[in-house]
Design an enzyme around this catalytic site. Sequence first.
Site, short mmCIF file in Angstrom:
data_model
loop_
_atom_site.label_atom_id
_atom_site.label_comp_id
_atom_site.label_asym_id
_atom_site.label_seq_id
_atom_site.Cartn_x
_atom_site.Cartn_y
_atom_site.Cartn_z
N GLY A 82 -37.07 -1.26 -40.15
CA GLY A 82 -36.84 -0.21 -39.16
C GLY A 82 -37.65 -0.50 -37.92
O GLY A 82 -38.60 -1.29 -37.97
N CYS B 57 -39.72 -5.47 -44.78
CA CYS B 57 -40.32 -5.26 -43.46
C CYS B 57 -40.93 -3.86 -43.37
O CYS B 57 -41.87 -3.56 -44.08
CB CYS B 57 -39.27 -5.54 -42.38
SG CYS B 57 -40.01 -5.75 -40.76
N TYR B 58 -40.36 -2.96 -42.55
CA TYR B 58 -40.91 -1.60 -42.48
C TYR B 58 -40.91 -0.95 -43.86
O TYR B 58 -41.81 -0.19 -44.20
CB TYR B 58 -40.06 -0.76 -41.51
CG TYR B 58 -40.50 0.68 -41.38
CD1 TYR B 58 -41.53 1.05 -40.54
CD2 TYR B 58 -39.86 1.69 -42.11
CE1 TYR B 58 -41.94 2.37 -40.43
CE2 TYR B 58 -40.25 3.01 -42.02
CZ TYR B 58 -41.28 3.36 -41.17
OH TYR B 58 -41.68 4.66 -41.06
N HIS C 238 -37.23 -10.92 -43.74
CA HIS C 238 -35.90 -10.35 -44.05
C HIS C 238 -35.08 -11.30 -44.93
O HIS C 238 -34.51 -12.26 -44.43
CB HIS C 238 -35.14 -10.10 -42.74
CG HIS C 238 -35.70 -8.97 -41.94
ND1 HIS C 238 -35.21 -7.68 -42.03
CD2 HIS C 238 -36.74 -8.93 -41.07
CE1 HIS C 238 -35.92 -6.90 -41.24
NE2 HIS C 238 -36.86 -7.63 -40.63
N GLU D 70 -32.26 -10.74 -46.13
CA GLU D 70 -30.81 -10.51 -45.94
C GLU D 70 -30.20 -11.36 -44.83
O GLU D 70 -28.99 -11.47 -44.74
CB GLU D 70 -30.54 -9.02 -45.69
CG GLU D 70 -31.04 -8.46 -44.36
CD GLU D 70 -32.51 -8.04 -44.36
OE1 GLU D 70 -33.26 -8.54 -45.22
OE2 GLU D 70 -32.90 -7.24 -43.49
N ASP E 147 -6.39 -3.08 -41.18
CA ASP E 147 -6.90 -1.93 -41.93
C ASP E 147 -5.79 -0.98 -42.38
O ASP E 147 -5.69 -0.62 -43.55
CB ASP E 147 -7.92 -1.13 -41.09
CG ASP E 147 -9.06 -2.01 -40.61
OD1 ASP E 147 -9.22 -3.11 -41.17
OD2 ASP E 147 -9.77 -1.61 -39.66
N LYS F 251 -15.05 -5.22 -43.45
CA LYS F 251 -13.82 -5.86 -42.98
C LYS F 251 -13.40 -7.06 -43.84
O LYS F 251 -12.23 -7.18 -44.19
CB LYS F 251 -14.04 -6.33 -41.53
CG LYS F 251 -12.80 -6.75 -40.82
CD LYS F 251 -12.08 -5.54 -40.29
CE LYS F 251 -11.04 -5.83 -39.26
NZ LYS F 251 -10.55 -4.58 -38.67
#
Length: 506
Positions: free
Chosen positions: A49, A76-77, A163, A165, A220, A362
């Site tokens: 964050g 992290c945060y 991070h 990710e 979509d 997506k």
Amino acid sequence: MIYVLDFGSQYSHLITRRVRELGVYAELVPPNIPAAKLKNAEGIIFSGGPQNLSSSGALRADKAIFHLGIPLLGICYGLQLMAYELGGKVTAGRKREYGRTDVRITGASPIFRGLQANQETWMSHGDHVTKLPAGFRVIASSKNCPIAAISNETKKMYGLQFHPEVIHTKNGMKMLDNFLKICGAGRVWTMKDFVGREIANVRKNVGKDKVLCALSGGVDSAVAATLVHRAIGRQLVCVYVDTGLMRQGETEEIQKVFKTYQKIDLRVIRAEKEFFRALKGVTDPERKRKTIGALFIKIFEREAKNIGGIKWLVQGTLYTDAITSGISVGGSAALIKSHHNVGGLPKKLGFKLIEPLRELYKDEVREIGRILGLPDSIVHRQPFPGPGLAVRILGEVTPEKVKLLKEADKIVCEEILKAGLQKNIQQYFAVLPSIRSVGVQGDARTYGHAIIIRAIETRDFMTADFAKIPFPLLQTISVRITNEVRGINRVAYDITSKPPATVEWE
Ligand code: XMP
């Protein structure tokens, strides 16, 4: 099920996405969610964050989460918050770490199982943990951040200052995979199972009711309609409004895929004349967008009334569309353009909503499209704006200009596909700037329209770079357009990124 508490990091979504890639369903939830709502989780992740724990408005989590006995990973945060709430100390670092950072694993831990001591990671922080909470130990350090990873193996709590990710953390996926192993999470999230479950859900909820869906030609709504059709067959009616502002051959393709092959009850509404009439004299981009959006809704409403007896509306809302409001921490953004798309039909239509894709990203939707047997031309279709070619014609939209643009656009698309560049170029199209210039064709003077080619490379369409199309290909496109489209005597290539420009010209 893994819950990811979103403390406002730019990468919160990415954490959820990665966990799903590893075969476990993950959901992003608000940071203040009560612990009681997380009891069914196999693991909990605190995202990063933008805030500092020292500031008064810093986001906190429900402290009861730490006593649920569920494995916890702070990133992290998220790491700082966990350490702070459990009695540790967080301080503003003298040196901040942004970008690529070498980290050394100093303590064995299941979170780093199978990894070498030296790890390439990606950091983005100013604060760092300076005192450990009781029961924790340091398991990795970097040059400027001695406490770069911590763990409490008894409580199965882990914290990473970097991070995992983002792709720049080389073994980030391995670390997340290790965390899922620690959680004992079953790897049951597959798209095939999802399709089966969702079809059964739709069948159960809808019963014998009649259902309506607005098809736009985009991936979509196409996937949502196909999935619902598998569930309830002819109880589904699809409406496709041909605004006259679609790409060349688009309406015919939609009819072929949905009506002929899938035998869906598809109503094609030819509304070109109404749209051209409404757009007469309209030159301001925002007015153009609003005019088209409003007319689309009017026509759709009219058609729904004609069909009659509709109880449900299918919307191709995605996960990212659904959570934009209410969860993410960011402030309000400036209005750049009023978007119009078929997913934004108003609530006052009074239908109950079916949103079979609301949990998906997506690329997951594309995979479902493939599982359902939709052709590549639909599944890999490049995005197309709701207002269609109207926002690619500067100034007033007329049937003559639309005809020129459709022909030129078809050539751009054909040549990019022929060169096999569509995998690297996310959007490619022609723009008609409504500029005329002097030319010479067949020894005679011409005073014709210009065409601008736009092609971009992007990940998320929020930022984009112009594609570096090889000159010989640009030349082929230019020659074909000026030879084949009567009325065009000049072709230019747009070499602007976003920002400062946007992808579309209006
Ligand atoms: P911009 O022009 O805002 O475009 O940089 C970013 C992406 O959004 C698409 N776009 C739209 N999509 N309704 C949509 O559904 C709209 O009104 C709309 N306007 C732009 C654009 O094609 C690009 O992919």
